[in-house]
Design an enzyme around this catalytic site. Structure first.
Site, PDB file in Angstrom:
ATOM      1  CG  HIS A 195      36.436  32.495  44.407  1.00 49.45           C
ATOM      2  ND1 HIS A 195      35.111  32.417  44.062  1.00 49.45           N
ATOM      3  CD2 HIS A 195      37.088  32.946  43.302  1.00 49.45           C
ATOM      4  CE1 HIS A 195      34.961  32.795  42.803  1.00 49.45           C
ATOM      5  NE2 HIS A 195      36.152  33.132  42.314  1.00 49.45           N
ATOM      6  CG  HIS A 206      41.837  37.892  38.940  1.00 50.10           C
ATOM      7  ND1 HIS A 206      42.463  37.249  39.976  1.00 50.10           N
ATOM      8  CD2 HIS A 206      40.561  37.420  38.973  1.00 50.10           C
ATOM      9  CE1 HIS A 206      41.629  36.442  40.587  1.00 50.10           C
ATOM     10  NE2 HIS A 206      40.449  36.542  40.010  1.00 50.10           N
ATOM     11  CG  HIS A 233      43.046  34.728  37.456  1.00 48.29           C
ATOM     12  ND1 HIS A 233      43.309  34.036  38.618  1.00 48.29           N
ATOM     13  CD2 HIS A 233      41.797  34.370  37.081  1.00 48.29           C
ATOM     14  CE1 HIS A 233      42.239  33.313  38.950  1.00 48.29           C
ATOM     15  NE2 HIS A 233      41.313  33.497  38.026  1.00 48.29           N
ATOM     16  CD  GLU A 293      39.843  32.598  41.007  1.00 52.06           C
ATOM     17  OE1 GLU A 293      39.428  33.768  40.920  1.00 52.06           O
ATOM     18  OE2 GLU A 293      39.647  31.737  40.115  1.00 52.06           O
ATOM     19  CG  HIS A 339      38.395  36.734  44.614  1.00 50.09           C
ATOM     20  ND1 HIS A 339      37.056  36.720  44.290  1.00 50.09           N
ATOM     21  CD2 HIS A 339      39.049  36.422  43.476  1.00 50.09           C
ATOM     22  CE1 HIS A 339      36.920  36.410  43.011  1.00 50.09           C
ATOM     23  NE2 HIS A 339      38.111  36.237  42.487  1.00 50.09           N
ATOM     24  CG  ASP A 353      39.280  31.349  35.829  1.00 46.95           C
ATOM     25  OD1 ASP A 353      39.549  30.573  36.760  1.00 46.95           O
ATOM     26  OD2 ASP A 353      39.123  32.572  35.994  1.00 46.95           O
ATOM     27  CG  ASP A 377      38.916  36.991  35.824  1.00 51.20           C
ATOM     28  OD1 ASP A 377      39.119  35.765  35.895  1.00 51.20           O
ATOM     29  OD2 ASP A 377      38.117  37.588  36.557  1.00 51.20           O
TER      30      ASP A 377
END
Length: 425
Positions: free
Chosen positions: A175, A242, A45, A148, A221, A47, A311
């Site tokens: 999420h 993650h 993961h 995600e 999540h 971003d 992450d």
């Protein structure tokens, strides 16, 4: 003389047991880099695509990833960190749910494709376990997509399948918000209401469809109830892209020991998160703290379920010693310092994720004769003023057909009701 000979034999045996060079010439740093040259480091993961949205509104033409500063990730850092494969997150916030989540997610998918097109010497777009190894052998970073947040598919199996066709290979079921079919991790803190006791019937059908098409199921999540229900339902291994160990840091985004053991039984993977708040449950952390999560997961469920899920560029605080993606070798070295065997490190680097990915592909291939799931989510579970209801049957009563639940129809219904009430008075 005999004693000296036995000492030499003992030293050689100890060196082999620890994976050290018999000559003692290989340092831990050299050993770490050797292992990373033999096995692809796959991170679950990152971003960076969201940073492209936040900072540049996805105007990738304005960005040079070879010199970009202010992010955890750029091409020189990727090279220094020996990052062989990355699941890039196609993330949009929960605020987009019931609004423009699908459009914005498609734009994030688009920006990942464009990153690969703009830097073909550095990135190779990948959609399979085989692609990861092909990119590794070409010294490129295999670039995969993970969506995600289940809100991104707007409760639509057709949208799920379309995103798969665009190259998406995992879906994080929630999420930090409930979807119309699944509860998120905040339910376990009491700050979000329990809506589905885990998964709704539609949510359970979605898991089966993900198995059928070969989409990795990501349980980062989600609530603990969702974790266990998916582990019950799924025919394929699952991932936590993650998340870290709850026993080390009691944060509900982390994975409890009971679930770690079930992930092992399911032959899945937990990819350790580097966010300080999930590492130490505080604002500060260091590389040793992260390694504690690796050690704990290995102790509870074995090294076969461990991976890396940094992450990066999705969090505001990262541990000392893991400041950006260039620092992965330092974490590998720390694991070696703690006595991890070469084979265990190589599993965590990428061997485990490759095994999971291949098994998901095998399950997909074994379900080829299954028809696509096409039962829509019940209208009353997604009905809202921003959604039309074309295709759903129009309810009837003794007075005849009722108006469809579109925004204009709702307004007209209110006006008619008001007129009727006024007339009766």
């Amino acid at each position: 003389m005999l004693a000296r000979g036995l000492s030499c034999v003992f030293a050689v045996a100890l060196g082999l047991a620890l994976g050290l060079s018999v000559t003692g010439a290989e340092t831990l740093t050299e050993r770490a880099l050797r292992l990373m040259a033999e096995t692809p480091l796959i991170d679950g993961h990152n971003d960076l695509p969201w940073q492209m949205r936040k900072q540049f509104n996805n105007q990738l033409n304005l960005v040079d990833l070879k010199v970009l500063e202010g992010t955890h990730t750029n091409i020189p850092k990727i090279k220094k960190g020996r990052l062989a494969a990355q699941f890039w997150a196609a993330y949009v916030p929960c605020e987009t749910q019931y609004k423009d989540a699908v459009r914005q997610t498609l734009e994030q998918i688009d920006v990942i494709h464009r990153m690969c097109s703009k830097y073909p010497d550095n990135f190779m777009f990948a959609t399979s376990s085989e692609d990861i190894m092909t990119a590794f052998n070409q010294s490129k970073t295999a670039s995969l997509i993970g969506v995600e947040g289940g809100h991104s598919i707007d409760s639509s199996l057709g949208t799920l399948r379309t995103m798969y066709q665009l190259g998406v290979r995992y879906l994080t079921l929630t999420h930090s918000c409930n979807t119309p079919w699944a509860d998120n991790w905040l339910v376990d803190t009491g700050s979000d209401p329990i809506e589905h006791n885990g998964l709704s019937p539609f949510g359970k059908s979605l898991i089966k469809e993900m198995n059928r098409i070969g989409m990795l199921i990501d349980l980062a999540h989600v609530s603990e109830a969702v974790m266990n229900q998916v582990l019950d339902i799924s025919k394929a291994p699952v991932i936590f892209s993650h998340s870290s160990a709850y026993a080390v840091c009691a944060h509900k985004r982390n994975v409890p020991d009971s679930v770690l053991r079930r992930v092992q039984e399911k032959q899945g993977i937990v990819m350790v998160n580097f966010y300080n708040d999930y590492v130490t449950c505080s604002k500060t952390a260091n590389i040793s703290d992260v390694a504690d999560h690796f050690d704990h997961i290995k102790k509870v469920a074995g090294s076969s379920i461990i991976g890396f899920g940094g992450d990066y560029d999705g969090v505001t605080r990262v541990p000392q010693g893991l400041e950006d993606v260039s620092k992965y070798p330092a974490l590998v070295e720390e694991l070696l310092r703690r006595g991890w065997m070469d084979s265990e490190v190589k599993d965590a680097l990428g061997g485990n994720l490759l095994r999971v990915f291949k098994k998901v592909e095998e399950v997909r291939d074994g379900l080829k004769s299954e028809l696509p799931g096409d039962t829509p989510i019940p209208l009353d579970e997604v009905e809202n003023p921003c959604r039309t209801d074309y295709g759903y049957p129009t309810p009837t009563d003794d007075a005849g057909p009722r108006l469809a639940h579109t925004p204009s129809a709702l307004v007209l219904s209110l006006l008619l009701l008001t007129a009727l009430l006024a007339k009766s008075v």
